[in-house]
Design a protein around this motif. Structure first.
Motif, PDB file in Angstrom:
ATOM      1  N   TYR A  45       0.850  -1.191   0.000  1.00 14.38           N
ATOM      2  CA  TYR A  45       0.000   0.000   0.000  1.00 14.38           C
ATOM      3  C   TYR A  45       0.887   1.243   0.000  1.00 14.38           C
ATOM      4  CZ  TYR A  45       0.984   0.279   5.009  1.00 14.38           C
ATOM      5  OH  TYR A  45       1.608   0.362   6.225  1.00 14.38           O
ATOM      6  N   LYS A  47      -0.346   4.597   1.291  1.00 13.94           N
ATOM      7  CA  LYS A  47      -0.632   5.521   2.391  1.00 13.94           C
ATOM      8  C   LYS A  47      -1.334   4.780   3.518  1.00 13.94           C
ATOM      9  CE  LYS A  47      -1.231   9.290  -0.866  1.00 13.94           C
ATOM     10  NZ  LYS A  47      -2.186  10.161  -1.513  1.00 13.94           N
ATOM     11  N   THR A  48      -1.106   5.227   4.742  1.00 14.93           N
ATOM     12  CA  THR A  48      -1.681   4.588   5.928  1.00 14.93           C
ATOM     13  C   THR A  48      -3.203   4.546   5.870  1.00 14.93           C
ATOM     14  OG1 THR A  48       0.207   5.346   7.219  1.00 14.93           O
ATOM     15  CG2 THR A  48      -1.728   4.632   8.447  1.00 14.93           C
ATOM     16  N   LYS A  49      -3.836   5.562   5.305  1.00 17.33           N
ATOM     17  CA  LYS A  49      -5.307   5.590   5.246  1.00 17.33           C
ATOM     18  C   LYS A  49      -5.859   4.427   4.415  1.00 17.33           C
ATOM     19  CE  LYS A  49      -5.871   8.605   1.274  1.00 17.33           C
ATOM     20  NZ  LYS A  49      -6.552   9.745   0.732  1.00 17.33           N
ATOM     21  N   GLU A  50      -5.049   3.878   3.535  1.00 20.68           N
ATOM     22  CA  GLU A  50      -5.495   2.762   2.708  1.00 20.68           C
ATOM     23  C   GLU A  50      -5.695   1.484   3.529  1.00 20.68           C
ATOM     24  OE1 GLU A  50      -2.324   3.072  -0.079  1.00 20.68           O
ATOM     25  OE2 GLU A  50      -3.364   4.592  -1.259  1.00 20.68           O
ATOM     26  N   GLU A  52      -7.218   1.285   6.389  1.00 16.40           N
ATOM     27  CA  GLU A  52      -8.611   1.324   6.836  1.00 16.40           C
ATOM     28  C   GLU A  52      -9.557   0.919   5.710  1.00 16.40           C
ATOM     29  OE1 GLU A  52     -11.821   4.500   8.572  1.00 16.40           O
ATOM     30  OE2 GLU A  52      -9.723   4.721   9.199  1.00 16.40           O
ATOM     31  N   SER A  53      -9.260   1.352   4.494  1.00 10.04           N
ATOM     32  CA  SER A  53     -10.088   0.974   3.339  1.00 10.04           C
ATOM     33  C   SER A  53     -10.058  -0.536   3.130  1.00 10.04           C
ATOM     34  CB  SER A  53      -9.601   1.663   2.070  1.00 10.04           C
ATOM     35  OG  SER A  53      -9.732   3.054   2.175  1.00 10.04           O
ATOM     36  N   THR A  56     -12.104  -2.244   5.934  1.00  8.88           N
ATOM     37  CA  THR A  56     -13.534  -2.037   5.701  1.00  8.88           C
ATOM     38  C   THR A  56     -14.038  -2.946   4.589  1.00  8.88           C
ATOM     39  OG1 THR A  56     -13.389   0.245   6.461  1.00  8.88           O
ATOM     40  CG2 THR A  56     -15.287  -0.321   5.079  1.00  8.88           C
TER      41      THR A  56
END
Length: 89
Positions: A45, A47-50, A52-53, A56
């Motif tokens: 990945y 970015k760190t926000k990915e 969470e995606s 989910t």
């Protein structure tokens, strides 16, 4: 960067096919590898926000991360995802 999630409800190659196909559709996610024996999903990945995606989406497909709630509805979703994966592989 790379990460591995331990997941629940992983049963077979059909499950793996669905997970790989759907996760690789997410922007910034690549090199998805599913290990049925270890009940894990490994991926790269950007970015760190990915992360969470990914969590989910896995949960939505019926494969929540180990330690997350795993009600009957998620188990049922995993059977549907498995069947779809078998048909499309």
């Amino acid at each position: 960067m790379e990460h591995t999630f331990q997941i629940q409800n992983l049963k077979c190659g059909g499950c793996a096919h669905t997970i790989i196909t759907r996760l690789e559709e997410l922007e910034g996610i690549s090199n998805v590898v599913v290990d049925n024996d270890a009940h894990s999903v490994h991926f790269s990945y950007n970015k760190t926000k990915e992360l969470e995606s990914v969590m989910t989406l896995l949960s939505t497909l019926g494969y929540p991360a180990e330690g997350e709630s795993n009600p009957l509805t998620k188990k049922a979703k995993s059977f549907v995802s498995c069947a779809v994966g078998r048909l499309n592989s």
